[in-house]
Motif scaffolding. Sequence first.
Motif, short mmCIF file in Angstrom:
data_model
loop_
_atom_site.label_atom_id
_atom_site.label_comp_id
_atom_site.label_asym_id
_atom_site.label_seq_id
_atom_site.Cartn_x
_atom_site.Cartn_y
_atom_site.Cartn_z
N GLU A 156 10.37 -33.32 -7.04
CA GLU A 156 11.69 -33.12 -6.86
C GLU A 156 12.42 -32.57 -5.73
O GLU A 156 12.16 -34.22 -5.15
N SER A 157 13.52 -32.02 -6.10
CA SER A 157 14.58 -33.01 -5.03
C SER A 157 14.46 -32.90 -4.35
O SER A 157 15.59 -32.78 -2.98
N GLY A 158 13.36 -31.50 -3.46
CA GLY A 158 13.42 -30.78 -2.41
C GLY A 158 12.15 -30.28 -1.99
O GLY A 158 12.15 -29.78 -3.43
N PRO A 159 12.44 -29.19 -0.78
CA PRO A 159 11.79 -28.15 -1.47
C PRO A 159 12.26 -27.17 -1.16
O PRO A 159 14.08 -27.25 -1.64
N PHE A 160 11.79 -25.65 -2.15
CA PHE A 160 12.46 -24.70 -2.50
C PHE A 160 12.30 -23.24 -2.29
O PHE A 160 10.98 -23.28 -2.39
N ILE A 161 12.73 -22.57 -2.00
CA ILE A 161 12.54 -20.98 -2.00
C ILE A 161 12.52 -20.81 -3.47
O ILE A 161 13.33 -20.79 -4.10
N THR A 162 10.96 -20.13 -3.69
CA THR A 162 10.66 -20.07 -4.73
C THR A 162 10.88 -18.46 -5.75
O THR A 162 11.26 -17.40 -6.97
N SER A 163 10.96 -17.40 -4.60
CA SER A 163 10.82 -16.20 -4.22
C SER A 163 11.89 -15.25 -4.51
O SER A 163 11.79 -13.99 -3.82
N SER A 164 12.78 -16.07 -3.75
CA SER A 164 13.90 -15.64 -3.53
C SER A 164 15.14 -14.59 -4.46
O SER A 164 14.87 -15.38 -5.63
N ILE A 165 14.86 -13.51 -4.85
CA ILE A 165 15.74 -12.32 -4.91
C ILE A 165 17.46 -12.32 -4.65
O ILE A 165 17.27 -12.23 -3.53
N ILE A 166 17.84 -12.04 -5.43
CA ILE A 166 19.74 -12.56 -5.20
C ILE A 166 19.88 -10.75 -5.55
O ILE A 166 20.10 -11.04 -6.80
N TYR A 167 20.56 -10.12 -4.82
CA TYR A 167 21.71 -8.94 -5.30
C TYR A 167 22.89 -9.08 -4.54
O TYR A 167 23.41 -10.10 -3.64
N ALA A 168 24.17 -9.13 -5.73
CA ALA A 168 24.95 -9.85 -6.04
C ALA A 168 26.21 -8.65 -7.13
O ALA A 168 25.60 -7.97 -7.33
N GLN A 169 27.00 -7.64 -6.15
CA GLN A 169 28.17 -6.73 -6.99
C GLN A 169 28.19 -6.95 -8.38
O GLN A 169 28.81 -8.56 -9.10
N ASN A 170 27.95 -6.29 -9.84
CA ASN A 170 28.61 -6.19 -11.01
C ASN A 170 30.64 -6.42 -11.10
O ASN A 170 30.31 -5.23 -10.64
N PRO A 171 30.68 -6.92 -11.21
CA PRO A 171 32.19 -7.14 -11.51
C PRO A 171 32.45 -5.99 -12.62
O PRO A 171 34.17 -5.63 -11.44
N GLU A 172 32.12 -6.17 -13.03
CA GLU A 172 33.10 -4.56 -13.97
C GLU A 172 32.57 -3.21 -14.16
O GLU A 172 32.93 -2.68 -13.40
N LYS A 173 30.67 -3.56 -13.46
CA LYS A 173 30.09 -2.32 -13.74
C LYS A 173 30.37 -1.29 -12.60
O LYS A 173 30.15 -0.62 -11.53
N LYS A 174 30.73 -2.05 -11.39
CA LYS A 174 30.21 -2.17 -10.11
C LYS A 174 29.34 -1.78 -9.66
O LYS A 174 28.93 -1.34 -8.88
N THR A 175 27.83 -2.17 -10.22
CA THR A 175 26.98 -1.74 -9.93
C THR A 175 26.26 -2.61 -9.05
O THR A 175 26.60 -3.80 -8.88
N GLN A 176 24.54 -2.68 -8.88
CA GLN A 176 24.37 -3.71 -8.05
C GLN A 176 23.15 -4.76 -9.42
O GLN A 176 22.51 -4.22 -9.59
N ASN A 177 23.11 -5.83 -8.85
CA ASN A 177 22.28 -6.79 -10.17
C ASN A 177 21.57 -7.33 -8.95
O ASN A 177 21.62 -7.73 -7.93
N SER A 178 20.16 -7.59 -9.18
CA SER A 178 19.41 -8.03 -9.22
C SER A 178 18.54 -9.23 -9.57
O SER A 178 17.71 -9.00 -11.29
N SER A 179 18.25 -10.32 -9.63
CA SER A 179 17.56 -11.91 -10.03
C SER A 179 17.34 -12.98 -9.05
O SER A 179 17.58 -12.90 -8.33
N PHE A 180 15.84 -13.71 -9.22
CA PHE A 180 15.22 -14.46 -9.12
C PHE A 180 16.14 -15.65 -9.23
O PHE A 180 16.56 -15.95 -10.13
N HIS A 181 16.42 -16.17 -8.95
CA HIS A 181 17.09 -18.41 -8.68
C HIS A 181 16.68 -18.72 -7.06
O HIS A 181 16.02 -18.84 -6.06
N ARG A 182 15.84 -20.31 -7.51
CA ARG A 182 15.83 -20.69 -6.38
C ARG A 182 16.66 -21.72 -5.67
O ARG A 182 17.65 -21.36 -6.47
N MET A 183 16.05 -21.89 -5.09
CA MET A 183 16.85 -22.40 -3.71
C MET A 183 16.54 -23.44 -3.12
O MET A 183 15.17 -23.82 -2.32
N MET A 184 17.20 -24.31 -2.64
CA MET A 184 16.90 -25.91 -2.07
C MET A 184 17.81 -26.09 -0.67
O MET A 184 18.83 -25.74 -0.99
#
Length: 443
Positions: A119-147
């Motif tokens: 692998e290219s390095g260590p990773f956070i594998t349990s990270s959930i990212i929270y962002a605003q939906n630009p159209e609905k103005k609601t909040q989205n939550s989703s898994f994204h691994r981070m190096m």
Amino acid sequence: MTDIRAFINQTKKLGQLSVVKKKVSTKYEIAAVTAKADGANAVLFENIKESKLRLVANLVGTRARFASAVGAKESTIHQKVISAIEHTKKPKITINAKFFENKSRDLSVLPIVTHFEKESGPFITSSIIYAQNPEKKTQNSSFHRMMPIDKTHFSIRMVEGRHLHRSFMDAKHHGEDLKVAITVGVHPAVSIAGAYQAEWGEDELEIANSLLGGKLILTKLPYSGRAVPSGTEIVMEGRILADKTHKEWMVEMLRTYDYAREQPVFELESLYFRNNAIFHDILSGYGEHRLLMGMPIEAKLNRDVKKEFPQTRQVVMSNGGCNWLHAVVQIAKKKDADGQKAIEKTFAAHRSLKMVTVVDEDIDPSDAVAVEYAMATRFQADKNLTVIEKVRGSSLDPSSDQKNLLTTKLGIDATRPLHKRPEGFEIAKIPGLEKTSLKNYLK
């Protein structure tokens, strides 16, 4: 309680938690111990060489603990998950949280694990990212691994077209960075909801709150404005930079290496964490990863395929298909065309599927030997095989055209042909077999 500590204590009471007091390294050693525990106990590491924090792994690495996380029995997981999706509840929001106990701008305090040799390095594998939906103005939550790149920057793995990527591209189109929050160490019900691919504009934390009986409480953060579970162990705020990328590659849920990709970069504003915080690591390609990703989709398939094709009795995402690429569908066959219909409806419900096998009611779809038996005795390749070429598939499959997301899909109708005599397909039974115990005869 709706935090990860409550679930760890619950797991401990069930005798399913192993505690490692020996000093261990984040470089390969934690991954090796977790791999050995796959399919068995959760593991809590209390003495980590590179960090003062604790770490838990294999938390929902079995179906039994997955069921426990959503407050269900193994046999009722799908009903509980589907009910939560269809009857969401808005969580309460507060300004207080224990994760405000500590604050830093240095990512090196975290015990980020290096899992695999190439692998290219260590990773956070349990990270959930929270962002605003630009159209609905609601909040989205989703898994994204981070190096980690340095003490204040991560690369973020995003799948093109998914909800976070759409929000990021909208911000980029307006010449802006995307403000986000990131959590590590949440109750598994939050992770399960975050792994579910909800419809555009729907808030996954409302699904999590339903799974937790309406007891989830959120805390609104000062920089990003996002609301995250108040019981979270580690919280990061910052922005995904519109004009910067970094190359990385990782092991995916198929336990194969992804190709190198230029990915967006997250810049840290603030890092918060609880006293004696617990970091959650998910070992890519092993039980916990596959169940977190696959079980919500399996629940969705059971709902959607049964709705479209009522003869469906059960849909199982197979272990051999990494709980993602292969499905086995059990049906009550009434017409010879039913097998083909089940194949079509199942592919339509989950586009990442590569193979669908359809079996009769007397075949256990979760038993790979039984499924192969059905293929051996009820399937003819010139009549019951469906091949669909050059269609949208999974970006994870290394045998596919990954850059264009194209694959060839296979459907197998392994149900008995109705025009043949049914006795020829009946599995013979021995009366009294189930009540017979061999130990009573071999004393």
